[in-house]
Design an enzyme around this catalytic site. Sequence first.
Site, PDB file in Angstrom:
ATOM      1  N   GLU A 106       1.088  -1.261  -0.067  1.00 56.50           N
ATOM      2  CA  GLU A 106      -0.058  -0.071  -0.070  1.00 56.50           C
ATOM      3  C   GLU A 106       0.893   1.287  -0.115  1.00 56.50           C
ATOM      4  OE1 GLU A 106      -3.409   2.016   2.682  1.00 56.50           O
ATOM      5  OE2 GLU A 106      -3.244   0.000   2.795  1.00 56.50           O
TER       6      GLU A 106
ATOM      7  N   GLU B 280     -10.310   5.000   9.509  1.00 54.59           N
ATOM      8  CA  GLU B 280     -10.550   4.497   7.680  1.00 54.59           C
ATOM      9  C   GLU B 280     -11.277   3.216   7.871  1.00 54.59           C
ATOM     10  OE1 GLU B 280      -7.421   6.925   5.328  1.00 54.59           O
ATOM     11  OE2 GLU B 280      -6.550   5.152   6.393  1.00 54.59           O
TER      12      GLU B 280
ATOM     13  N   ASP C 113      -2.514  14.240   6.348  1.00 52.94           N
ATOM     14  CA  ASP C 113      -2.052  13.119   5.917  1.00 52.94           C
ATOM     15  C   ASP C 113      -1.026  13.362   4.715  1.00 52.94           C
ATOM     16  OD1 ASP C 113      -2.154  10.377   5.058  1.00 52.94           O
ATOM     17  OD2 ASP C 113      -3.850  10.279   4.056  1.00 52.94           O
TER      18      ASP C 113
ATOM     19  N   GLU D 267       3.595   9.221  -1.406  1.00 54.39           N
ATOM     20  CA  GLU D 267       2.146   9.262  -1.518  1.00 54.39           C
ATOM     21  C   GLU D 267       2.097  10.801  -1.439  1.00 54.39           C
ATOM     22  OE1 GLU D 267      -2.190   8.330   0.412  1.00 54.39           O
ATOM     23  OE2 GLU D 267      -0.361   7.607   1.539  1.00 54.39           O
TER      24      GLU D 267
END
Length: 721
Positions: free
Chosen positions: A184, A308, A382, A410
């Site tokens: 991920e 989440e 985030d 990310e």
Amino acid sequence: MSILCCKAKLVCAFLLLICFNVALGDDGYELWLNYNRPLDASICSDYGNYLNNSRIIGDSKTMEIIEDELTKASKGLCNFQFNQNLSNNQLVIGNYELLPSELKNLISNRLPNNPEAFIIIQKSTGNKEIVITSNSDIGVLYGTFEFIKQLQLGNSIDGLEIVSSPKIDLRLLNHWDNLDRTVERGYSGFSIWNWHTLPDYIDQRYIDYARANASIGINGTVLTNVNSNALILTEPYLQKVKALADLFRPYGIKVYLTARFSAPIEIGGLETADPLNQKVVDWWKNKADEIYSEIPDFGGFLIKANSEGQPGPQNYGRNHVDGANMLARAVKPHKGVVMWRAFVYSEHNDEDRAKQAYSEFVPYDGKFDDNVIIQVKNGAIDFQPREPFHPMFGAMPNTPLMMEFQITQEYLGQGTHLVYLPALFEEVLEEDTYVKGKGSTVAKVIDGELFNYKMTGMAGVSNIGTDRNWTGHHFLQANWYGYGRLSWNHELKAEDIAREWIALTLTRNSKAIDSITEIMMESREAVVNYMDPLGLHHIFATSHHYGPGPWVDNLGRPDWNPVYYHQADSEGVGFDRTKTGSNALEQYSPAIQKEYGNIKTIPEKYLLWFHHVPWDYNLNNGKTLWDNLALKYQEGVNEVIDMKNSWSGLRNDIDPTIHKEVSMMLDIQLAEAKWWKDACLSYFNSFAKKKYPLGVEPPKHSLEYYKTLKFPYAPGIRPQW
């Protein structure tokens, strides 16, 4: 004739293979431990006097690793053999307790009282021995890698004295690796953990991974994704984990696992995972006992709960303290720790997402057990290209907080953009919380100085994968390296770390080092400018976060939509987090509230994070917000052009394979920087309805064109659980 022909063909094939291998050049596998770049004879002569007359004291597996590492370095860097000559020893390596008394006297009180600390010192009288020592074999290993680094960098050996002690206790990599080998938010291939062939097959890559981490002082690895799978806690998988733990132990690396909170139900046969249920308590205690019976130095658990969609104590009407302490008590008899992540936000909570972690955790300050440490992302949203520091830092004086940085990218161009993240790490660590007056930096919070934390930690979310060069983009190695260096000593400067990494990895040419350092130090600001300038944030495309998506407004909850974060309208843009808005600003100290709450005094890099600003508002340079926004996007593109041109000029100083591969990546980065600029300016101008200022290239396509672009198989996408 046919035999001769066959032989000729074989010779030709062999020669072609040799040529092909030469053409391949440096594939990046050796990372910063690249001993295949010979040093000047003068440097080798100085160090050789010691390496050829040396003594390693001790017979542990770690000491064997030290000897092997010195052998590799001696042969590769200087083309001589590392020898142990017991009669005339000049380089002495060993645990302090085993040193001869005259060398103990030399060390005296200079060695810090930390088992990982080390000292490298050259005697100034008599035989000029160099001593590398520590109170532990692992500390000696760290010192040995430091000595080899001095050799790699060509630093003078005269008067050598280095005393080094880590400022952070837990220095961890967090692997977001799944059991099916997907990663991920990973952008460099599949997971390096081949669970199918473990425990019997030990890949050389595991050993080289341990070497690399030990060389920069990383002492722990969380093997599995925070969006966890309970199967990792079953007996067959624990045997696989044990194989890695046994391998990593001599390198000073403990293994940790992510624990799925609902594991008692999923693999334990219970009907509940309520942390106050005695059967659940007993199940976790027994599971901890089982793990430690196989892995006596198991580090403990990392937990993502009630975030989440992940299960947690709130599913049973309990709180984070109930969940964390229950697990902490299961591992405490074994000296294990629980790292409980503060990255929480809930679909049942309509509070500004930037406020939720603080709201959920700060009221429980001082109620967590002493082997619990709360793991907090550097910012409250985030891993954005730029965020203000998380307000929890400084707000929990009675509960240890550890930093969570991302090493993967990310929200930062993923695996194709050159972004030097230690510049971001340094910026965050140097931010002043003002909780105890000026100088109360984030670094002083997490290293325990401000509040006397008994346990300290830093975690980096890994981007290590099966790509030959480990990180996909060659320059992403620098983020791994820089993270390790800063987790050991947060007072180091990102620029100095960059120069060190370049010399170890790419080139020793001083002019080339200057040019590459400039590229690296410019890169983080460039990506902020072409993605999220002036405090914009979280305007990325859905799910995979690849590319721009400021228009997205159709997701299931408000804070999954970029429009929630920028709140653009015909009047202006930005999220009002002052008293007239969500008042997230009140979570910071009064000094920051005063500075950031005033639109005239807030640092402009955070302007749109805390204020909804009119398009025609004049910033400090006298230009309107709209003009500044457009110029920032263009500046980001121009900075990538500069990076690309600078790199092109280094063709004769860099391994040709690496130079070509980085050049191709920079081509991608430039195209995507332009895409970001054009898509975002097209979107924001649908509200502002302004002319583009001089110097800004207008978008090449319509807004509708950018909205139609889809990338369903972008790498690093989160799997469906």
